[in-house]
Design an enzyme around this catalytic site. Structure first.
Site, PDB file in Angstrom:
ATOM      1  N   GLU A  16      22.694  18.978  17.967  1.00 30.63           N
ATOM      2  CA  GLU A  16      22.382  19.621  16.693  1.00 30.63           C
ATOM      3  C   GLU A  16      20.880  19.637  16.482  1.00 30.63           C
ATOM      4  O   GLU A  16      20.241  18.596  16.489  1.00 30.63           O
ATOM      5  CB  GLU A  16      23.054  18.856  15.549  1.00 30.63           C
ATOM      6  N   ASN A  47      23.987  24.319  15.718  1.00 34.67           N
ATOM      7  CA  ASN A  47      24.823  23.726  16.767  1.00 34.67           C
ATOM      8  C   ASN A  47      24.924  24.629  17.997  1.00 34.67           C
ATOM      9  O   ASN A  47      25.026  25.841  17.861  1.00 34.67           O
ATOM     10  CB  ASN A  47      26.237  23.473  16.224  1.00 34.67           C
ATOM     11  N   ILE A  76      15.427  22.724  12.913  1.00 35.51           N
ATOM     12  CA  ILE A  76      14.126  23.357  13.135  1.00 35.51           C
ATOM     13  C   ILE A  76      13.246  23.136  11.909  1.00 35.51           C
ATOM     14  O   ILE A  76      13.694  23.307  10.773  1.00 35.51           O
ATOM     15  CB  ILE A  76      14.291  24.868  13.430  1.00 35.51           C
ATOM     16  N   ARG A 120      15.255   7.506  18.646  1.00 27.99           N
ATOM     17  CA  ARG A 120      16.093   6.321  18.365  1.00 27.99           C
ATOM     18  C   ARG A 120      17.550   6.557  18.766  1.00 27.99           C
ATOM     19  O   ARG A 120      17.976   7.687  18.974  1.00 27.99           O
ATOM     20  CB  ARG A 120      16.033   5.965  16.874  1.00 27.99           C
ATOM     21  N   HIS A 134      11.257  24.456   9.878  1.00 28.29           N
ATOM     22  CA  HIS A 134      10.762  25.681   9.264  1.00 28.29           C
ATOM     23  C   HIS A 134      11.780  26.109   8.221  1.00 28.29           C
ATOM     24  O   HIS A 134      12.977  25.902   8.402  1.00 28.29           O
ATOM     25  CB  HIS A 134      10.592  26.778  10.330  1.00 28.29           C
ATOM     26  N   TYR A 149      23.178  32.259  12.582  1.00 25.21           N
ATOM     27  CA  TYR A 149      24.358  32.111  13.448  1.00 25.21           C
ATOM     28  C   TYR A 149      24.409  33.314  14.403  1.00 25.21           C
ATOM     29  O   TYR A 149      24.118  34.433  13.999  1.00 25.21           O
ATOM     30  CB  TYR A 149      25.640  32.089  12.605  1.00 25.21           C
ATOM     31  N   PHE A 197      25.015   4.353   9.118  1.00 20.37           N
ATOM     32  CA  PHE A 197      24.297   4.041   7.885  1.00 20.37           C
ATOM     33  C   PHE A 197      25.254   3.610   6.792  1.00 20.37           C
ATOM     34  O   PHE A 197      26.377   4.084   6.699  1.00 20.37           O
ATOM     35  CB  PHE A 197      23.468   5.249   7.460  1.00 20.37           C
ATOM     36  N   GLY A 214      28.989  24.663  13.045  1.00 21.60           N
ATOM     37  CA  GLY A 214      29.280  23.255  13.283  1.00 21.60           C
ATOM     38  C   GLY A 214      30.560  22.891  12.556  1.00 21.60           C
ATOM     39  O   GLY A 214      31.465  23.705  12.441  1.00 21.60           O
ATOM     40  N   LYS A 232      23.434  21.201   5.550  1.00 17.32           N
ATOM     41  CA  LYS A 232      22.632  22.109   4.730  1.00 17.32           C
ATOM     42  C   LYS A 232      22.542  21.593   3.288  1.00 17.32           C
ATOM     43  O   LYS A 232      21.499  21.678   2.668  1.00 17.32           O
ATOM     44  CB  LYS A 232      23.262  23.509   4.761  1.00 17.32           C
TER      45      LYS A 232
HETATM   46  P1  ADP Z   1      26.991  23.966  10.553  1.00 15.00           P
HETATM   47  O1  ADP Z   1      27.979  22.869  10.295  1.00 15.00           O
HETATM   48  O2  ADP Z   1      27.636  25.327  10.699  1.00 15.00           O
HETATM   49  O3  ADP Z   1      26.071  23.645  11.717  1.00 15.00           O
HETATM   50  P2  ADP Z   1      24.749  23.362   8.806  1.00 15.00           P
HETATM   51  O4  ADP Z   1      24.857  22.948   7.369  1.00 15.00           O
HETATM   52  O5  ADP Z   1      24.325  22.323   9.792  1.00 15.00           O
HETATM   53  O6  ADP Z   1      26.111  24.050   9.210  1.00 15.00           O
HETATM   54  O7  ADP Z   1      23.736  24.604   8.851  1.00 15.00           O
HETATM   55  C1  ADP Z   1      23.321  25.092  10.097  1.00 15.00           C
HETATM   56  C2  ADP Z   1      22.941  26.565  10.064  1.00 15.00           C
HETATM   57  O8  ADP Z   1      21.888  26.774   9.105  1.00 15.00           O
HETATM   58  C3  ADP Z   1      22.339  27.012  11.380  1.00 15.00           C
HETATM   59  O9  ADP Z   1      23.361  27.446  12.283  1.00 15.00           O
HETATM   60  C4  ADP Z   1      21.418  28.146  10.981  1.00 15.00           C
HETATM   61  O10 ADP Z   1      22.100  29.391  11.002  1.00 15.00           O
HETATM   62  C5  ADP Z   1      21.025  27.801   9.548  1.00 15.00           C
HETATM   63  N1  ADP Z   1      19.654  27.273   9.387  1.00 15.00           N
HETATM   64  C6  ADP Z   1      18.789  27.699   8.420  1.00 15.00           C
HETATM   65  N2  ADP Z   1      17.616  27.053   8.486  1.00 15.00           N
HETATM   66  C7  ADP Z   1      17.717  26.189   9.538  1.00 15.00           C
HETATM   67  C8  ADP Z   1      16.799  25.236  10.120  1.00 15.00           C
HETATM   68  N3  ADP Z   1      15.566  25.069   9.610  1.00 15.00           N
HETATM   69  N4  ADP Z   1      17.216  24.524  11.192  1.00 15.00           N
HETATM   70  C9  ADP Z   1      18.467  24.688  11.690  1.00 15.00           C
HETATM   71  N5  ADP Z   1      19.367  25.569  11.184  1.00 15.00           N
HETATM   72  C10 ADP Z   1      19.015  26.318  10.114  1.00 15.00           C
HETATM   73 MG    MG Z   2      25.018  21.820  11.888  1.00 17.75          MG
END
Ligand code: ADP
Ligand code: MG
Length: 148
Positions: A79, A28, A82, A104, A84, A91, A109, A14, A20
């Site tokens: 986006e 993404n 998940i 919604r 879990h 990735y 915010f 993303g 994160k």
């Molecule tokens: P980005 O800007 O690259 O999307 P994020 O901070 O949104 O970074 O982190 C997304 C990545 O985190 C996902 O692509 C995946 O590889 C990893 N990830 C680990 N746990 C999860 C989760 N529970 N749900 C979604 N992505 C997760």
């Molecule tokens: Mg992301």
């Protein structure tokens, strides 16, 4: 409406908006997957189910569909968070989702704290809604169990 809506594609990077770091990572989809959304698919927050190719389980998810400021709001993003705790990032995995309900609109915010609270409320609402008996059948949807 367009629900249930089925989508699949590779998990890409993303824009490092720090999801994160907030404890709410969002996987993404690439632009070609987002482009397949019906034109009038509403921006906002949705709930549904998700499966990644490196894990055999179907999980609950919360997904946002919105305009990406990085591309001057001309490109939509999808986006998926998940519900879990994974041991590592995924990735490059193939992600399949079934979008089942709407929560919604997108909101602006006042603070990061308000944003995090709202997302946590979305996750909690998604969690409850996804236990509804008429949605249970989607956990066994053949879509999740055919390759890729
Ligand atoms: P980005 O800007 O690259 O999307 P994020 O901070 O949104 O970074 O982190 C997304 C990545 O985190 C996902 O692509 C995946 O590889 C990893 N990830 C680990 N746990 C999860 C989760 N529970 N749900 C979604 N992505 C997760
Ligand atoms: Mg992301």
């Amino acid at each position: 409406t367009h629900l249930p809506f089925y989508a699949e594609g590779t998990v890409v990077s993303g824009f490092g908006r720090g999801s994160k770091e907030l404890g709410i990572p969002t996987a993404n989809f690439p632009e070609d997957v987002v482009k397949k959304l019906p034109e009038n698919f509403k921006c906002g927050v949705y709930y549904g189910l998700a499966k990644i190719s490196s894990n055999e389980n179907v999980f609950k998810m919360t997904m946002s569909v919105g305009w990406n400021p990085y591309y001057h709001n001309t490109v939509k993003t999808m986006e998926t968070h998940i519900m879990h705790e994974f041991e590592s990032d995924f990735y490059g995995d193939h992600l399949k989702i079934i979008v089942l309900g709407y929560i919604r609109d997108m909101l602006n915010f006042k603070s990061l704290e308000d944003l995090i609270k709202a997302i946590q409320a979305d996750i909690s609402e998604s969690n409850t809604k996804l236990d509804e008996s008429e949605l249970l059948k989607y956990r066994e949807d053949p879509f999740f169990f055919t390759s890729p």
